[in-house]
Design an enzyme around this catalytic site. Structure first.
Site, PDB file in Angstrom:
ATOM      1  N   ARG A 185       4.730  10.969  -2.212  1.00  0.00           N
ATOM      2  CA  ARG A 185       4.638  10.881  -0.749  1.00  0.00           C
ATOM      3  C   ARG A 185       6.019  11.134  -0.100  1.00  0.00           C
ATOM      4  NH1 ARG A 185       4.756   4.501   1.135  1.00  0.00           N
ATOM      5  NH2 ARG A 185       4.185   5.404   3.140  1.00  0.00           N
ATOM      6  N   ALA A 211       3.160  -0.833   4.896  1.00  0.00           N
ATOM      7  CA  ALA A 211       2.633  -0.800   6.269  1.00  0.00           C
ATOM      8  C   ALA A 211       2.204  -2.187   6.763  1.00  0.00           C
ATOM      9  CB  ALA A 211       1.463   0.172   6.348  1.00  0.00           C
ATOM     10  N   ARG A 258      13.034   4.525  12.696  1.00  0.00           N
ATOM     11  CA  ARG A 258      11.832   5.354  12.637  1.00  0.00           C
ATOM     12  C   ARG A 258      10.946   5.116  13.870  1.00  0.00           C
ATOM     13  NH1 ARG A 258       9.199   4.971   6.876  1.00  0.00           N
ATOM     14  NH2 ARG A 258       8.139   6.824   7.687  1.00  0.00           N
ATOM     15  N   HIS A 316      12.745  -2.452   2.167  1.00  0.00           N
ATOM     16  CA  HIS A 316      12.149  -1.218   2.687  1.00  0.00           C
ATOM     17  C   HIS A 316      13.019  -0.061   2.249  1.00  0.00           C
ATOM     18  CE1 HIS A 316       9.146  -3.334   4.845  1.00  0.00           C
ATOM     19  NE2 HIS A 316      10.079  -4.149   5.288  1.00  0.00           N
ATOM     20  N   PRO A 364       0.793  -1.225   0.000  1.00  0.00           N
ATOM     21  CA  PRO A 364       0.000   0.000   0.000  1.00  0.00           C
ATOM     22  C   PRO A 364       0.834   1.287   0.000  1.00  0.00           C
ATOM     23  CG  PRO A 364      -0.114  -1.083   2.135  1.00  0.00           C
ATOM     24  CD  PRO A 364       0.533  -2.056   1.187  1.00  0.00           C
ATOM     25  N   ASN A 365       0.351   2.230  -0.769  1.00  0.00           N
ATOM     26  CA  ASN A 365       0.911   3.594  -0.873  1.00  0.00           C
ATOM     27  C   ASN A 365       2.221   3.670  -1.660  1.00  0.00           C
ATOM     28  OD1 ASN A 365      -1.166   4.945   0.687  1.00  0.00           O
ATOM     29  ND2 ASN A 365      -0.312   3.857   2.442  1.00  0.00           N
ATOM     30  N   TYR A 389      11.223   8.796   1.301  1.00  0.00           N
ATOM     31  CA  TYR A 389      11.182   7.746   0.277  1.00  0.00           C
ATOM     32  C   TYR A 389      11.846   8.136  -1.047  1.00  0.00           C
ATOM     33  CZ  TYR A 389       7.841   5.773   3.558  1.00  0.00           C
ATOM     34  OH  TYR A 389       7.260   5.270   4.702  1.00  0.00           O
ATOM     35  N   GLU A 442      12.679  -9.143   1.271  1.00  0.00           N
ATOM     36  CA  GLU A 442      11.856  -7.954   1.533  1.00  0.00           C
ATOM     37  C   GLU A 442      12.718  -6.706   1.437  1.00  0.00           C
ATOM     38  OE1 GLU A 442      10.230  -6.934   5.261  1.00  0.00           O
ATOM     39  OE2 GLU A 442      12.067  -7.328   6.352  1.00  0.00           O
ATOM     40  N   ASN A 447       7.875  -5.499  -1.003  1.00  0.00           N
ATOM     41  CA  ASN A 447       7.816  -4.422  -0.020  1.00  0.00           C
ATOM     42  C   ASN A 447       6.359  -4.392   0.430  1.00  0.00           C
ATOM     43  OD1 ASN A 447       7.730  -2.145   1.522  1.00  0.00           O
ATOM     44  ND2 ASN A 447       8.863  -0.838   0.088  1.00  0.00           N
TER      45      ASN A 447
END
Ligand code: DQA
Length: 161
Positions: free
Chosen positions: A17, A76, A106, A99, A9-10, A22, A97, A73
């Protein structure tokens, strides 16, 4: 050999964003670079992005018997989804994976990771370049698996003493 790239998502909002977190690259640009690398290395590649958890689970299941590697990825959902974790575990396909940001530096809720324990490896904090690192890592993993299979077949064919 086929690699499936799954984006959660996103990530369709990359380039828009939180650029300070990012980066400025759009998802299509990242995918174009990955496609070039795959072509250079004679690997088939498929890209999939969704904002829906169940669609990620469906896609991972579809990889069974079809793909030899998954780069994901989960965004969230990384921090919450037992369903995605179970799907990765169920198909037993080497999974890396990625990120883009360093999730360990974070907010505390991003330190929780449901996915990492069932993945071959995690690449975090390299920005969009992390996807290229994942491609290189995946090719290495696939080559090692092929070499191990070839060695096993050769050992079975060799005359017994
Ligand atoms: C992300 C990190 C996640 O915590 C976040 O929810 C994302 C992107 C990353 O690539 O850094 O959407 O997976």
């Amino acid at each position: 050999m086929k690699i499936v790239v799954i984006q959660g998502p996103n990530l369709n909002m990359l380039g828009i964003r939180e650029q300070q977190v990012y980066g400025a690259m759009k998802l299509e640009q990242i995918h174009a670079q990955m496609k070039d690398f795959a072509t250079q290395n004679n690997v088939e590649i498929e890209f999939f992005q969704t904002n829906l958890e169940g669609e990620i689970v469906d896609k991972i299941q579809e990889c069974y018997g079809e793909a030899q590697g998954i780069i994901i990825n989960a965004a969230a959902y990384t921090h919450t989804s037992i369903a995605i974790r179970d799907a990765i575990s169920a198909v037993s396909i080497p999974t890396i994976e990625v990120h883009i940001s360093n999730i360990h530096r974070r907010e505390d809720f991003r330190k929780e990771n449901m996915i990492a324990p069932v993945c071959t490896s995690s690449i975090v904090g390299f920005g969009p370049f992390g996807y290229h690192l994942a491609m290189m890592g995946m090719l290495q993993v696939m080559q090692e698996i092929q070499a191990a299979k070839a060695a096993q077949e050769a050992a079975q064919k060799a005359p017994q003493e």
